[in-house]
Each structure stands twice: as C-alpha cells, then as structure tokens.
Design an enzyme around this catalytic site. Structure first.
Site, PDB file in Angstrom:
ATOM      1  N   GLN A 234       0.840  -1.201   0.000  1.00 13.74           N
ATOM      2  CA  GLN A 234       0.000   0.000   0.000  1.00 13.74           C
ATOM      3  C   GLN A 234       0.877   1.253   0.000  1.00 13.74           C
ATOM      4  O   GLN A 234       1.707   1.436   0.883  1.00 13.74           O
ATOM      5  CB  GLN A 234      -0.923   0.022   1.232  1.00 13.74           C
ATOM      6  CG  GLN A 234      -1.890   1.207   1.215  1.00 13.74           C
ATOM      7  CD  GLN A 234      -2.843   1.221   2.413  1.00 13.74           C
ATOM      8  OE1 GLN A 234      -2.600   0.546   3.414  1.00 13.74           O
ATOM      9  NE2 GLN A 234      -3.898   2.001   2.312  1.00 13.74           N
TER      10      GLN A 234
ATOM     11  N   HIS B 280      -8.427   1.764  -0.880  1.00 13.93           N
ATOM     12  CA  HIS B 280      -8.782   1.783  -2.307  1.00 13.93           C
ATOM     13  C   HIS B 280      -8.742   0.380  -2.878  1.00 13.93           C
ATOM     14  O   HIS B 280      -7.915  -0.437  -2.490  1.00 13.93           O
ATOM     15  CB  HIS B 280      -7.863   2.706  -3.111  1.00 13.93           C
ATOM     16  CG  HIS B 280      -6.401   2.426  -2.928  1.00 13.93           C
ATOM     17  ND1 HIS B 280      -5.683   2.882  -1.848  1.00 13.93           N
ATOM     18  CD2 HIS B 280      -5.524   1.728  -3.688  1.00 13.93           C
ATOM     19  CE1 HIS B 280      -4.426   2.492  -1.948  1.00 13.93           C
ATOM     20  NE2 HIS B 280      -4.296   1.775  -3.046  1.00 13.93           N
TER      21      HIS B 280
HETATM   22  P1  AMP Z   1      -1.335   1.118  -3.722  1.00  8.76           P
HETATM   23  O1  AMP Z   1       0.068   0.680  -4.051  1.00  8.76           O
HETATM   24  O2  AMP Z   1      -2.297  -0.024  -3.595  1.00  8.76           O
HETATM   25  O3  AMP Z   1      -1.373   2.066  -2.539  1.00  8.76           O
HETATM   26  O4  AMP Z   1      -1.817   1.917  -4.995  1.00  8.76           O
HETATM   27  C1  AMP Z   1      -1.840   3.300  -5.079  1.00  8.76           C
HETATM   28  C2  AMP Z   1      -2.166   3.635  -6.516  1.00  8.76           C
HETATM   29  O5  AMP Z   1      -2.501   5.006  -6.579  1.00  8.76           O
HETATM   30  C3  AMP Z   1      -0.993   3.405  -7.484  1.00  8.76           C
HETATM   31  O6  AMP Z   1      -1.397   2.461  -8.471  1.00  8.76           O
HETATM   32  C4  AMP Z   1      -0.747   4.800  -8.083  1.00  8.76           C
HETATM   33  O7  AMP Z   1      -0.422   4.746  -9.450  1.00  8.76           O
HETATM   34  C5  AMP Z   1      -2.077   5.494  -7.829  1.00  8.76           C
HETATM   35  N1  AMP Z   1      -2.003   6.929  -7.711  1.00  8.76           N
HETATM   36  C6  AMP Z   1      -1.177   7.658  -6.929  1.00  8.76           C
HETATM   37  N2  AMP Z   1      -1.409   8.955  -7.071  1.00  8.76           N
HETATM   38  C7  AMP Z   1      -2.428   9.081  -7.958  1.00  8.76           C
HETATM   39  C8  AMP Z   1      -3.144  10.185  -8.526  1.00  8.76           C
HETATM   40  N3  AMP Z   1      -2.854  11.426  -8.218  1.00  8.76           N
HETATM   41  N4  AMP Z   1      -4.142   9.908  -9.409  1.00  8.76           N
HETATM   42  C9  AMP Z   1      -4.442   8.624  -9.743  1.00  8.76           C
HETATM   43  N5  AMP Z   1      -3.816   7.555  -9.236  1.00  8.76           N
HETATM   44  C10 AMP Z   1      -2.821   7.774  -8.365  1.00  8.76           C
END
Ligand code: AMP
Ligand code: ZN
Length: 192
Positions: free
Chosen positions: A111, A117
């Site tokens: 995460q 999410h």
């Molecule tokens: P996780 O590793 O499960 O916390 O995933 C977080 C996700 O958020 C990653 O796939 C990122 O590419 C995505 N992410 C981070 N910042 C943004 C943003 N500003 N808009 C859209 N997606 C984002």
C-alpha cells in the site's frame, strides 16, 4: 535540564494526521485533478495515474480510512457493491479477458496511498502485466493446525455487531504517483 514528554497518538489522531496529507482526500475535494469514471454520495472511482493496463481504476470511499478493517460495515458493504458493479462494467467496456480486483493494506502489503482503495485492473491473455505470486508448499497437517487455531477466533458475521477496528497499523511510504513496475516472480516453491 531538558524535559521531553512523548505523547502517544490515539488511533483517531493517527487517522486525522494521515487525512491531512492524503492525496486521495485531496482528489475528492477537487484540490488535485483526477479522471473520474463514477461517483455517488459515498464512493468515488477514477483512473489510476500509472495504469497496469488501460482502464485500471481505483475505487475509494469519500470518507478517509487508512485500511479496510477500519471501515464501518455499511460503508464497506456499499464500497464492495460499487467495486462489483464497476468490475463488470469495466470488463465489458475494455473487452478484457479477465479482471483483477486488488486491495492492499499496509506498506508491507504494497500500500502506497494510505486511503482505502480497490484496484480494478483489466487483464488480457498473456499480457504478463502482473507477476505471479510466490507460492509455497505446505504439509497438510500444518494447514489443519493453522485452520483450527485461526478458526477458533472467528465468529459468524451475523453474530457480531461491527467488524470495524480502530487501530490503524500503517506506515506511510514516501514515494507516490511515480511510474513503477510491480513484479513478483515465482522461482521455486519453498517448503514451509
Ligand atoms: P497502492 O500501491 O495499492 O497504494 O496503490 C496506489 C495507486 O494510486 C498506485 O497504483 C498509483 O499509481 C495510484 N495513484 C497515486 N497517485 C495518484 C493520482 N494522483 N491519481 C491517480 N492515481 C494515483
Ligand atoms: Zn484520504
């Protein structure tokens, strides 16, 4: 002499502090732009900025919770309904051959953004977009003991008032929103 008092944070203070810096809360507030595909009174869904495949979507509650077990049951239930709806719709819209639904809790689990999410990721035959999990072999006797030890602590959901926990155990990773590759390779099956 310097007198230092270390104040332990309550779970609520931890939640408030993480909310103040949360990029997904800023997206919901409109302070950071996003590519929205769905919204209702409790849930927001938008395209991941670094998609694994085209159509990779993130589904989030509008209220800030760091990890899934913290969420109230009714909100988690609604979130899951939206994930189910969107996973079907994305499956059809993208012509994908399959869909992954991922949800990471805690830095150790990958995460990066400390706001609950779900990832909905369209997959295509042999796209090799996500590496395989590292799987192990295990003695069935050990599985039996583990199932008994774990099972005795668990009750049917209907007999519980609320499964929500108030103790976030998440440390924030520094890097967010950068291009990266997730690769988990299977080498050999380790014996546990
Ligand atoms: P996780 O590793 O499960 O916390 O995933 C977080 C996700 O958020 C990653 O796939 C990122 O590419 C995505 N992410 C981070 N910042 C943004 C943003 N500003 N808009 C859209 N997606 C984002
Ligand atoms: Zn947030």
């Amino acid at each position: 002499m310097i007198n230092i008092t270390i104040m332990a944070q309550t779970p609520q203070q931890v939640l408030e502090a993480s909310k103040a810096q949360c990029i997904f809360c800023k997206i919901i507030e409109g302070e950071i732009p996003s590519f929205k595909i769905y919204e209702d009174s409790k849930v927001y869904a938008f395209l991941d900025i670094n998609p694994v495949n085209a159509g990779h979507t993130l589904v989030i509650p509008k209220e800030h919770y760091i990890v899934l077990p913290q969420m109230p049951d009714d909100l988690a239930t609604h979130l899951m309904k939206v994930v189910k709806y969107l996973s079907g719709a994305i499956f059809e819209m993208t012509g994908a051959h399959g869909i992954n639904v991922f949800q990471n809790n805690g830095a150790a689990a990958g995460q990066e953004v400390p706001h609950v999410h779900f990832h909905i990721i369209p997959r295509f035959q042999d796209d090799k977009a996500i590496g395989e999990w590292k799987r192990n072999q295990i003695d069935p006797e050990k599985l039996k003991q583990m199932a008994e030890a774990m099972g005795k602590n668990l009750k049917p959901i209907s007999s519980r008032v609320n499964l929500g926990s108030t103790t976030p155990k998440v440390t924030k990773k520094k890097k967010v929103a950068t291009k990266r590759k997730k690769t988990i390779k299977v080498t050999k099956r380790k014996k546990l």
